[in-house]
Design a protein around this motif. Structure first.
Motif, PDB file in Angstrom:
ATOM      1  N   GLY A 139      -8.975  35.161 -23.505  1.00 24.06           N
ATOM      2  CA  GLY A 139      -9.745  34.044 -23.395  1.00 24.06           C
ATOM      3  C   GLY A 139      -9.254  32.866 -24.194  1.00 24.06           C
ATOM      4  O   GLY A 139      -9.423  31.726 -23.902  1.00 24.06           O
ATOM      5  N   ASP A 185     -23.337  33.114 -22.485  1.00 22.46           N
ATOM      6  CA  ASP A 185     -22.482  31.858 -23.014  1.00 22.46           C
ATOM      7  C   ASP A 185     -23.139  31.312 -24.077  1.00 22.46           C
ATOM      8  O   ASP A 185     -24.257  31.474 -24.300  1.00 22.46           O
ATOM      9  N   ARG A 222     -17.795  35.800 -29.087  1.00 19.78           N
ATOM     10  CA  ARG A 222     -17.551  34.887 -27.905  1.00 19.78           C
ATOM     11  C   ARG A 222     -18.070  33.652 -27.722  1.00 19.78           C
ATOM     12  O   ARG A 222     -17.358  32.698 -27.143  1.00 19.78           O
ATOM     13  N   ASN A 270     -14.919  30.771 -27.201  1.00 24.02           N
ATOM     14  CA  ASN A 270     -14.925  31.066 -25.827  1.00 24.02           C
ATOM     15  C   ASN A 270     -14.045  29.595 -25.212  1.00 24.02           C
ATOM     16  O   ASN A 270     -13.299  29.825 -24.468  1.00 24.02           O
ATOM     17  N   ASP A 271     -14.382  28.633 -25.794  1.00 29.99           N
ATOM     18  CA  ASP A 271     -13.716  27.204 -25.248  1.00 29.99           C
ATOM     19  C   ASP A 271     -12.359  26.947 -26.023  1.00 29.99           C
ATOM     20  O   ASP A 271     -11.859  25.944 -26.043  1.00 29.99           O
TER      21      ASP A 271
END
Length: 296
Positions: A34, A244, A264, A268-269
């Motif tokens: 990720g 998300d 996460r 995540n980004d």
């Protein structure tokens, strides 16, 4: 010195959220992927763990990762024993007035009676003694519920509280995490059984014993309000559970008194190839959005 009582007060009353940076050996490859690091970029477990430590260091040492928004951090054991700027990670966090927790579970058993119990935790007392000596405030341990199965859910909750009492006896505060899988068919029914079982076990604690609960965001807003307000519950954290960041924040904002403990959704980004400015900006945006959802 950031005392235990000061940390206790901060976790109980502070505005902010908990960053979960505790991916273990089994989940590290996925976390690195990720982050933009593929399996062919490390040759063995040692290099893999160094890369994940470098990622965590990049997060923790960023200027946006501050006590203004971050109340605490859940660490993997190797991270607890690692260094940032030649300083032990727990000490580095304490110097920033961020409370350090340690993930202590050793993974999950196979699915049985609708749940995955925790595997045995060998040498737990010795590990707790070491963690306390390094400045760790509390612990976290995760098990997972997949089906509406009363016996399985009762076993999960009893196991969490059983380990929790050992952790309390060692002078640490346990985060009990009986996760409900977000894709469970009967999620709301599972949550009703889970809350009932938790309330029963909370009633068995001694007067001076308090725990933290880390729970999946519920199907019904404010469903865990009576846990949030319970005398034996220091705080209720929410896990993102695969949602998300936008969905997790939206659901979190509907649950008053519950704060985030996201992994996460927070990370995540973030990408390995980002410049320091890009990385810091992306992390700051994630922190700000999770913070706002936690204090709504």
């Amino acid at each position: 010195m950031y005392t235990f009582q000061e940390q206790l007060d901060r976790i109980k009353e502070g505005k902010g959220f908990i960053a979960a940076l505790d991916q273990s050996g089994g989940s590290t490859p996925k976390a690195l992927l990720g982050y933009g690091v593929t399996a062919d970029q490390y040759k063995d477990e040692t290099e893999m763990f160094q890369l994940i430590h470098d990622m965590r260091t990049r997060v923790i040492s960023d200027k946006s990762f501050s006590e203004d928004k971050i109340l605490g951090v859940i660490l993997f054991e190797k991270t607890m024993k690692g260094l940032i700027d030649n300083t032990p990670v727990p000490t580095y966090l304490l110097d920033k007035h961020i409370v350090p927790f340690l993930k202590v579970d050793k993974g999950l058993e196979d699915l049985n009676e609708g749940v995955k119990l925790m595997k045995p935790i060998p040498n737990l007392e010795a590990r707790l003694t070491e963690a306390k000596s390094l400045g760790i405030f509390g612990t976290k341990m995760r098990s997972v519920i997949y089906e509406d199965h009363t016996v399985g859910i009762d076993k999960i909750v009893k196991q969490q509280f059983s380990f929790g009492k050992t952790i309390l006896a060692a002078g640490l505060i346990p985060i009990l995490e009986p996760e409900v899988d977000i894709h469970a068919k009967d999620k709301s029914e599972i949550e009703a059984l889970l809350k009932k079982a938790i309330l029963l076990e909370l009633g068995k604690l001694e007067e001076d014993q308090k725990v933290i609960l880390k729970l999946t965001l519920p199907s019904v807003p404010d469903f865990y309000k009576d846990l949030v307000n319970h005398a034996k519950v220091l705080r209720v954290f929410a896990l993102s559970g695969g949602y998300d960041i936008e969905t997790a924040n939206m659901l979190l904002a509907k649950n008053k008194g519950v704060i985030a403990s996201f992994s996460r959704a927070l990370l995540n980004d973030l990408k390995f190839e980002q410049s320091e400015a890009e990385f810091s900006s992306t992390l700051n945006q994630a922190i700000e959005s999770i913070y706002q959802a936690s204090i709504t």
